[in-house]
Design an enzyme around this catalytic site. Structure first.
Site, PDB file in Angstrom:
ATOM      1  N   LEU A  10       0.850  -1.319  -0.081  1.00 23.51           N
ATOM      2  CA  LEU A  10       0.099   0.078   0.024  1.00 23.51           C
ATOM      3  C   LEU A  10       0.986   1.333   0.021  1.00 23.51           C
ATOM      4  O   LEU A  10       0.694   2.045  -1.038  1.00 23.51           O
ATOM      5  CB  LEU A  10      -1.047   0.049   1.115  1.00 23.51           C
ATOM      6  CG  LEU A  10      -1.957   1.191   1.496  1.00 23.51           C
ATOM      7  CD1 LEU A  10      -2.716   1.292   0.298  1.00 23.51           C
ATOM      8  CD2 LEU A  10      -2.572   1.142   2.762  1.00 23.51           C
ATOM      9  N   LYS A 145       7.765  -8.123   6.712  1.00 20.03           N
ATOM     10  CA  LYS A 145       8.602  -8.333   5.432  1.00 20.03           C
ATOM     11  C   LYS A 145      10.261  -8.379   5.816  1.00 20.03           C
ATOM     12  O   LYS A 145      10.328  -7.280   6.839  1.00 20.03           O
ATOM     13  CB  LYS A 145       8.282  -7.424   4.559  1.00 20.03           C
ATOM     14  CG  LYS A 145       6.636  -7.317   4.159  1.00 20.03           C
ATOM     15  CD  LYS A 145       6.316  -6.033   3.512  1.00 20.03           C
ATOM     16  CE  LYS A 145       4.885  -6.076   2.712  1.00 20.03           C
ATOM     17  NZ  LYS A 145       4.308  -4.930   2.251  1.00 20.03           N
TER      18      LYS A 145
HETATM   19 MG    MG Z   1       5.710   0.195   0.734  1.00 18.00          MG
END
Ligand code: MG
Ligand code: BG6
Length: 219
Positions: A10, A145
């Site tokens: 996003l 991540k």
């Molecule tokens: Mg990003």
């Protein structure tokens, strides 16, 4: 392998919020007396709030207890949410809407895979909350991540094997997460920073789904 869905990060891919994360971290770093530049911000992109704070504290050789860390993270988040609340559809990144329309036209699935716990709020602010088949955000994952958890959850939710999903990312940690999940990844931004991606585009302007497929296959 036929690609049947796109999973979008996003912040910095769909909407121009990466600059607000930077500004809020910069304000906190300044208060702490820690040097923080756009270059050092690169390693924070895509990474969870607490891990990002950890990186800033480490670079300033600051050791704090859990409660103090949580207070600082909450402070940064308050500043970030203030920016989000003033945001409108103008901050959707160039070409994004046309690209989403093109995916619909081609019957390609669409999901969000974001580390942010504010993803729902940001999507509502820009009026895109209903444009995705599925939203997986920072409230639904426990590993940041470059762990592939967020993208694998999205693939599962889309009922597709990871190999049939294509990730779009503006962060190195995100590209690594996609690859760790056995997904191809398009970097959105500069090739110098995102060179590990299977393809790098500077934005969604002037690109459509067929062009992406063609570029991926010719590499
Ligand atoms: Mg990003
Ligand atoms: C990612 C951003 O999308 O979300 C990071 O790239 C951010 O910069 C992370 O730290 C977590 O976001 P939030 O909104 O939960 O603090």
């Amino acid at each position: 392998m036929i690609l049947k869905a796109c999973i979008f990060d996003l912040d910095g891919v769909i909407v121009d919020t990466a600059k607000y994360h930077f500004l809020a971290w910069k304000k906190l770093a300044d208060q702490l007396g820690v040097k923080f530049t756009p270059a050092s911000n690169e390693s924070l992109k895509g990474v969870s709030r607490m891990e990002s704070l950890g990186t800033i504290l480490k670079s300033g050789n600051i050791t704090l207890g859990q409660q103090e860390r949580e207070e600082l993270a909450a402070k940064k988040n308050d500043w970030f949410v203030e920016y989000l609340n003033n945001m409108s559809a103008n901050e959707i990144l160039p070409g994004v809407i046309a690209f989403l329309d093109d995916l619909d036209f081609n019957h390609v699935g669409k999901a969000i895979g974001s580390a942010s716990k504010n993803a729902g709020l940001a999507l509502r602010k820009i009026g895109l909350a209903d444009r995705f088949d599925l939203i997986i955000d920072g409230t639904m994952v426990s590993r940041a991540k470059p762990d592939p958890e967020v993208f694998l959850k999205a693939a599962t939710g889309l009922r597709l094997p990871p190999e049939q999903c294509l990730v779009f990312e503006d962060a190195r940690a995100g590209i690594q997460a996609a690859h760790n999940g056995k997904m191809k990844c398009v970097g959105v931004g500069s090739p110098e920073i995102l060179g590990e991606a299977d393809l790098v585009i500077d934005s969604f302007s002037n690109i459509n789904w067929m062009a992406v497929l063609k570029l991926l296959n010719t590499r």
